[in-house]
Write a protein that holds these residues in place. Structure first.
Motif, mmCIF file in Angstrom:
data_model
loop_
_atom_site.group_PDB
_atom_site.id
_atom_site.type_symbol
_atom_site.label_atom_id
_atom_site.label_comp_id
_atom_site.label_asym_id
_atom_site.label_seq_id
_atom_site.Cartn_x
_atom_site.Cartn_y
_atom_site.Cartn_z
ATOM 1 N N THR A 173 4.783 23.276 -0.444
ATOM 2 C CA THR A 173 3.778 24.151 -1.050
ATOM 3 C C THR A 173 3.587 23.828 -2.525
ATOM 4 N N VAL A 174 4.685 23.576 -3.223
ATOM 5 C CA VAL A 174 4.578 23.171 -4.626
ATOM 6 C C VAL A 174 3.865 21.823 -4.736
ATOM 7 N N ASN A 175 4.167 20.894 -3.812
ATOM 8 C CA ASN A 175 3.437 19.629 -3.773
ATOM 9 C C ASN A 175 1.932 19.869 -3.741
ATOM 10 N N ALA A 176 1.516 20.769 -2.844
ATOM 11 C CA ALA A 176 0.088 21.044 -2.690
ATOM 12 C C ALA A 176 -0.488 21.667 -3.953
ATOM 13 N N MET A 177 0.253 22.610 -4.534
ATOM 14 C CA MET A 177 -0.260 23.277 -5.732
ATOM 15 C C MET A 177 -0.360 22.297 -6.886
ATOM 16 N N LYS A 178 0.603 21.393 -7.018
ATOM 17 C CA LYS A 178 0.540 20.362 -8.051
ATOM 18 C C LYS A 178 -0.688 19.472 -7.861
ATOM 19 N N SER A 179 -1.125 19.328 -6.619
ATOM 20 C CA SER A 179 -2.192 18.378 -6.282
ATOM 21 C C SER A 179 -3.571 19.013 -6.248
ATOM 22 N N ALA A 180 -3.640 20.325 -6.504
ATOM 23 C CA ALA A 180 -4.921 21.029 -6.449
ATOM 24 C C ALA A 180 -5.845 20.538 -7.558
ATOM 25 N N PHE A 181 -7.139 20.766 -7.362
ATOM 26 C CA PHE A 181 -8.145 20.293 -8.301
ATOM 27 C C PHE A 181 -8.530 21.338 -9.355
ATOM 28 N N ILE A 182 -7.681 22.341 -9.570
ATOM 29 C CA ILE A 182 -7.918 23.276 -10.661
ATOM 30 C C ILE A 182 -7.098 22.827 -11.875
ATOM 31 N N HIS A 183 -7.272 23.497 -13.000
ATOM 32 C CA HIS A 183 -6.621 23.064 -14.225
ATOM 33 C C HIS A 183 -5.111 23.287 -14.183
ATOM 34 N N PHE A 184 -4.408 22.541 -15.025
ATOM 35 C CA PHE A 184 -2.951 22.549 -15.027
ATOM 36 C C PHE A 184 -2.376 23.948 -15.239
ATOM 37 N N ASP A 185 -2.922 24.705 -16.186
ATOM 38 C CA ASP A 185 -2.354 26.019 -16.463
ATOM 39 C C ASP A 185 -2.509 26.955 -15.269
ATOM 40 N N GLU A 186 -3.602 26.825 -14.541
ATOM 41 C CA GLU A 186 -3.792 27.648 -13.343
ATOM 42 C C GLU A 186 -2.809 27.253 -12.250
ATOM 43 N N ARG A 187 -2.595 25.955 -12.094
ATOM 44 C CA ARG A 187 -1.627 25.491 -11.096
ATOM 45 C C ARG A 187 -0.229 25.982 -11.425
ATOM 46 N N LEU A 188 0.140 25.837 -12.691
ATOM 47 C CA LEU A 188 1.482 26.221 -13.110
ATOM 48 C C LEU A 188 1.710 27.723 -12.934
ATOM 49 N N ALA A 189 0.697 28.518 -13.244
ATOM 50 C CA ALA A 189 0.835 29.967 -13.096
ATOM 51 C C ALA A 189 1.074 30.352 -11.634
ATOM 52 N N LEU A 190 0.372 29.722 -10.719
ATOM 53 C CA LEU A 190 0.573 30.031 -9.306
ATOM 54 C C LEU A 190 1.952 29.587 -8.833
ATOM 55 N N ILE B 121 0.838 -1.201 0.000
ATOM 56 C CA ILE B 121 0.000 0.000 0.000
ATOM 57 C C ILE B 121 0.871 1.249 0.000
ATOM 58 N N ALA B 122 1.890 1.273 0.853
ATOM 59 C CA ALA B 122 2.775 2.436 0.909
ATOM 60 C C ALA B 122 3.460 2.663 -0.432
ATOM 61 N N ASN B 123 3.930 1.584 -1.046
ATOM 62 C CA ASN B 123 4.566 1.721 -2.355
ATOM 63 C C ASN B 123 3.589 2.271 -3.393
ATOM 64 N N MET B 124 2.350 1.812 -3.351
ATOM 65 C CA MET B 124 1.359 2.288 -4.314
ATOM 66 C C MET B 124 1.099 3.788 -4.126
ATOM 67 N N VAL B 125 0.952 4.204 -2.870
ATOM 68 C CA VAL B 125 0.713 5.625 -2.591
ATOM 69 C C VAL B 125 1.872 6.469 -3.112
ATOM 70 N N ARG B 126 3.096 6.019 -2.861
ATOM 71 C CA ARG B 126 4.259 6.791 -3.309
ATOM 72 C C ARG B 126 4.439 6.693 -4.818
ATOM 73 N N ASP B 127 4.335 5.498 -5.363
ATOM 74 C CA ASP B 127 4.562 5.317 -6.800
ATOM 75 C C ASP B 127 3.570 6.130 -7.643
ATOM 76 N N LYS B 128 2.321 6.155 -7.208
ATOM 77 C CA LYS B 128 1.289 6.853 -7.976
ATOM 78 C C LYS B 128 1.227 8.341 -7.638
ATOM 79 N N ARG B 129 2.102 8.784 -6.728
ATOM 80 C CA ARG B 129 2.147 10.194 -6.307
ATOM 81 C C ARG B 129 0.791 10.651 -5.785
ATOM 82 N N ILE B 130 0.139 9.803 -5.017
ATOM 83 C CA ILE B 130 -1.153 10.162 -4.428
ATOM 84 C C ILE B 130 -0.899 11.155 -3.297
ATOM 85 N N PRO B 131 -1.429 12.355 -3.393
ATOM 86 C CA PRO B 131 -1.157 13.370 -2.378
ATOM 87 C C PRO B 131 -1.735 12.998 -1.015
ATOM 88 N N LEU B 132 -0.957 13.281 0.018
ATOM 89 C CA LEU B 132 -1.389 13.090 1.399
ATOM 90 C C LEU B 132 -1.734 14.451 1.984
#
Length: 379
Positions: free
Chosen positions: A348-365, A270-281
């Motif tokens: 903080t970048v981890n969180a922004m990458k994991s946000a539920f807004i669109h990619f271009d909005e995440r990247l701009a922030l 389970i731990a490997n799956m969470v890390r491998d798939k980059r599932i945000p905590l």
């Protein structure tokens, strides 16, 4: 000393005043867990709610904090009876949402996903749609005010279904109905024990069928089975808390949880799956101590997970109950684990990458707000 040591020049000292200036992203913040004590008192008087446990703001704040320090998720959740009781009108919801944005912006938050359960705000006759519209109006009010004050913030919301109830399909449909108006996802919350996420498979399947995002409170109080179900059967995008993934990581005896590296660790499936798939905590350090998910900040697995390169994010959960802010959470972690500005930029970048807004909005922030903001602090 290391480059991330908060005492190492150059760069501003890593203290609360400077941390408050750092751009921050919060993904796990409950609207009904972040009210100002004075607002609870005023709204209680307006609606005639007589059951508050204190009659002044300072005493009420202390009561919420002390009552939440039970070591039990179930008892922790009981404190919400008072905040939810005063959030039963459109005007109250709009005010609470506005003040939420004000408080987050004042703390340096530049992006927030704030969640709440619409089904809990129907006692005085509002519909689910009216609840959502009142909260979104408050968020827009707050965003406009923050922009005018030179502290821009983007606030989006998650609508939550209570896992012990039977309205998750309705709430999922609500999330999709308002997806273009500020609702960016769906969540389930409440006591984990006896209420597995698989009870709500129809709602999760509906979200996937509509290409919509969702997160699941899992791995806070019930451990690995909850995490496994959330990932394997429900297909969650993120894990709300997820702190008990540490139960699937074997550390050598005597391991210092504040170490900078962890050799000899073994990750389970389970731990490997969470890390491998980059599932945000969506980790909430102070709250995790209050609910008994971990014994103390010193024993919190945050540092282990961060050093092992899980996608960790820092969150408040319930600012009122935990008497906390994002700045306080950062500071506690810095004090305990010796983090510096580079660490908090990564979280903080981890969180922004994991946000539920669109990619271009995440990247701009990330490129236009977060990285320049930390560059100023590092010097």
């Amino acid at each position: 000393m290391t480059p991330d040591d908060p005492t190492t020049p150059p760069g501003r000292p890593l203290d609360l005043p400077n941390i408050s200036l750092a751009p921050k992203v919060v993904l796990h913040d409950h609207l009904d867990g972040g009210l100002r004590p004075a607002t609870v008192l005023e709204l209680a008087r307006e609606v005639g709610y007589p059951d508050l446990p204190a009659d002044d703001a300072e005493s009420l704040a202390r009561w919420f904090r002390d009552a939440a320090d039970s070591g039990s998720l179930e008892r922790y959740l009981e404190t919400f009876a008072h905040t939810v009781a005063v959030m039963q009108t459109p005007s109250a919801l709009r005010r609470v949402a506005l003040e939420c944005v004000r408080d987050l912006a004042a703390d340096g938050v530049v992006y927030a996903e704030v969640r709440y359960a619409p089904e809990q705000h129907l006692a005085r006759g509002m519909t689910l749609d009216e609840v959502v519209e009142a909260v979104l109006a408050g968020f827009r009010d707050g965003e406009a005010e923050a922009e005018a004050q030179g502290r821009p913030i983007l606030v989006r919301c998650l609508v939550t279904a209570m896992r012990h109830a039977a309205r998750s399909q309705e709430i999922a449909e609500l999330a999709v109905r308002y997806r273009d108006d500020g609702v960016v996802g769906f969540d389930i919350a409440g006591a984990e024990a006896g209420n597995p996420p698989t009870r709500h498979l129809d709602a999760f399947e509906f979200m996937r069928a509509n290409n919509a995002h969702f997160t699941i409170h899992a791995g806070e109080a019930f451990g690995l089975p909850s995490i496994h179900e959330a990932i394997a059967f429900c297909g969650t995008d993120r894990l709300g808390h997820g702190v008990r993934v540490i139960d699937d990581i074997t550390l050598p005896p005597g391991t210092d949880l504040a170490a900078e590296s962890f050799d000899g660790v073994e990750l389970g499936q389970i731990a490997n799956m969470v890390r491998d798939k980059r599932i945000p905590l969506e980790l909430c350090p102070s709250s995790n101590v209050q609910t008994g998910a971990v014994a103390s900040i010193a024993e919190h697995p945050f540092n282990v997970l961060a050093r092992l390169r899980f996608r960790v994010t820092v969150n408040t959960d319930n600012r009122l109950m935990s008497d906390t802010t994002m700045s306080k959470e950062f500071y506690r972690l810095a004090q305990q684990f010796g983090y510096g500005w580079a660490d908090f930029e990564r979280f903080t970048v981890n969180a922004m990458k994991s946000a539920f807004i669109h990619f271009d909005e995440r990247l701009a922030l990330i490129d236009d707000v977060i990285k320049p903001g930390y560059a100023v602090l590092v010097g």
